[in-house]
Design an enzyme around this catalytic site. Structure first.
Site, PDB file in Angstrom:
ATOM      1  N   ARG A   1      22.872  54.639  -4.495  1.00 43.45           N
ATOM      2  CA  ARG A   1      23.255  54.357  -5.888  1.00 43.45           C
ATOM      3  C   ARG A   1      22.309  53.372  -6.552  1.00 43.45           C
ATOM      4  O   ARG A   1      22.248  53.307  -7.785  1.00 43.45           O
ATOM      5  CB  ARG A   1      24.729  53.931  -5.940  1.00 43.45           C
ATOM      6  CG  ARG A   1      25.673  55.102  -5.623  1.00 43.45           C
ATOM      7  CD  ARG A   1      27.117  54.700  -5.707  1.00 43.45           C
ATOM      8  NE  ARG A   1      27.485  53.707  -4.736  1.00 43.45           N
ATOM      9  CZ  ARG A   1      27.838  53.953  -3.481  1.00 43.45           C
ATOM     10  NH1 ARG A   1      27.873  55.193  -3.048  1.00 43.45           N
ATOM     11  NH2 ARG A   1      28.157  52.969  -2.664  1.00 43.45           N
TER      12      ARG A   1
ATOM     13  N   GLU B   1      29.823  45.792   4.106  1.00 42.16           N
ATOM     14  CA  GLU B   1      31.281  45.680   4.044  1.00 42.16           C
ATOM     15  C   GLU B   1      31.959  46.662   4.993  1.00 42.16           C
ATOM     16  O   GLU B   1      32.973  46.349   5.585  1.00 42.16           O
ATOM     17  CB  GLU B   1      31.778  45.898   2.604  1.00 42.16           C
ATOM     18  CG  GLU B   1      33.219  45.451   2.435  1.00 42.16           C
ATOM     19  CD  GLU B   1      33.816  45.797   1.075  1.00 42.16           C
ATOM     20  OE1 GLU B   1      33.182  46.489   0.277  1.00 42.16           O
ATOM     21  OE2 GLU B   1      34.962  45.361   0.854  1.00 42.16           O
TER      22      GLU B   1
HETATM   23  P1  AMP Z   1      27.256  44.844   1.300  1.00 36.78           P
HETATM   24  O1  AMP Z   1      26.062  44.936   2.193  1.00 36.78           O
HETATM   25  O2  AMP Z   1      28.508  44.532   2.034  1.00 36.78           O
HETATM   26  O3  AMP Z   1      26.997  43.919   0.134  1.00 36.78           O
HETATM   27  O4  AMP Z   1      27.484  46.303   0.699  1.00 36.78           O
HETATM   28  C1  AMP Z   1      26.714  46.750  -0.376  1.00 36.78           C
HETATM   29  C2  AMP Z   1      26.330  48.186  -0.225  1.00 36.78           C
HETATM   30  O5  AMP Z   1      27.401  48.999   0.244  1.00 36.78           O
HETATM   31  C3  AMP Z   1      25.940  48.737  -1.584  1.00 36.78           C
HETATM   32  O6  AMP Z   1      24.822  49.596  -1.408  1.00 36.78           O
HETATM   33  C4  AMP Z   1      27.161  49.490  -2.065  1.00 36.78           C
HETATM   34  O7  AMP Z   1      26.772  50.716  -2.646  1.00 36.78           O
HETATM   35  C5  AMP Z   1      28.011  49.699  -0.823  1.00 36.78           C
HETATM   36  N1  AMP Z   1      29.369  49.128  -0.946  1.00 36.78           N
HETATM   37  C6  AMP Z   1      29.899  48.115  -0.209  1.00 36.78           C
HETATM   38  N2  AMP Z   1      31.168  47.861  -0.540  1.00 36.78           N
HETATM   39  C7  AMP Z   1      31.460  48.720  -1.535  1.00 36.78           C
HETATM   40  C8  AMP Z   1      32.633  48.951  -2.332  1.00 36.78           C
HETATM   41  N3  AMP Z   1      33.761  48.236  -2.164  1.00 36.78           N
HETATM   42  N4  AMP Z   1      32.576  49.910  -3.275  1.00 36.78           N
HETATM   43  C9  AMP Z   1      31.450  50.641  -3.467  1.00 36.78           C
HETATM   44  N5  AMP Z   1      30.316  50.485  -2.748  1.00 36.78           N
HETATM   45  C10 AMP Z   1      30.322  49.533  -1.805  1.00 36.78           C
END
Ligand code: AMP
Length: 181
Positions: free
Chosen positions: A66, A103
């Site tokens: 995205r 996440e």
């Molecule tokens: P993080 O590394 O935990 O900050 O996760 C960020 C990445 O995972 C991004 O590329 C987002 O597209 C995806 N992502 C993580 N959590 C979500 C969420 N709650 N909703 C949508 N995309 C998420």
């Protein structure tokens, strides 16, 4: 309704996706409303339009997948090139890799070794900043090429996961912030 209200309205919460306990921020309604998408791009690019001489952005890096959707129009607005950071095994040329936790689980991302380098000031773009594991891994990759991370342009920040605590002194600009309340 302000432009920001329209953007918020078009971000859909999908509970328990991709696994139980995660509330997924679905941006597809925003993408299918052309005016709202353009407003979102306007907001994401605005903080980066007026760089001091010598500190201009030279490349926009988008994180698969995205981050590509937002990164390409932002690169066009800034009149600079776009560079993809992709999931492991997708890039065809010599690449460097970085593993990380996000996440909802571990992953590995890669960048072409010749995509950016010393002298580049890179803006990293993604849709959601959750734990910031992905963002930090992207910054680590950029650092490994010898380029400088100018900062992050993010559409949605999940403040309740405290992502900025992982990103130290990096500049982070986000459009919509979801707090803990
Ligand atoms: P993080 O590394 O935990 O900050 O996760 C960020 C990445 O995972 C991004 O590329 C987002 O597209 C995806 N992502 C993580 N959590 C979500 C969420 N709650 N909703 C949508 N995309 C998420």
């Amino acid at each position: 309704m302000t432009g920001m209200d329209v953007i918020c309205d078009l971000i859909r919460d999908v509970e328990d996706f991709p696994e139980p306990g995660i509330v997924f921020k679905d941006i597809t309604p925003l993408l299918s409303g052309p005016d709202a998408f353009e407003t979102a791009i306007d907001a994401m690019v605005a903080p980066w339009l007026t760089a001091e001489p010598g500190s201009e952005i030279t490349k926009v890096v988008g994180i698969e997948s995205r981050g590509f959707i937002f990164g390409v129009p932002i690169a066009q607005r800034l009149s600079v090139g776009f560079v993809p950071i992709r999931k492991k095994g997708k890039l065809p040329f010599d690449s460097i890799a970085q593993s990380y936790n996000r996440e909802y689980g571990p992953d590995t991302i890669e960048i072409h070794t010749d995509a950016v380098g010393p002298g580049d000031r890179v803006l990293i773009v993604d849709d959601v900043l959750a734990t910031a594991g992905t963002a930090l891994a992207a910054a680590t990759l950029i650092g490994a090429t010898g380029a400088t991370v100018a900062g992050f342009s993010i559409l949605i920040e999940l403040e309740f996961l405290a992502p900025r605590s992982l990103l130290g002194d990096f500049t982070v600009e986000s459009v919509v912030v979801f707090g803990g309340d």
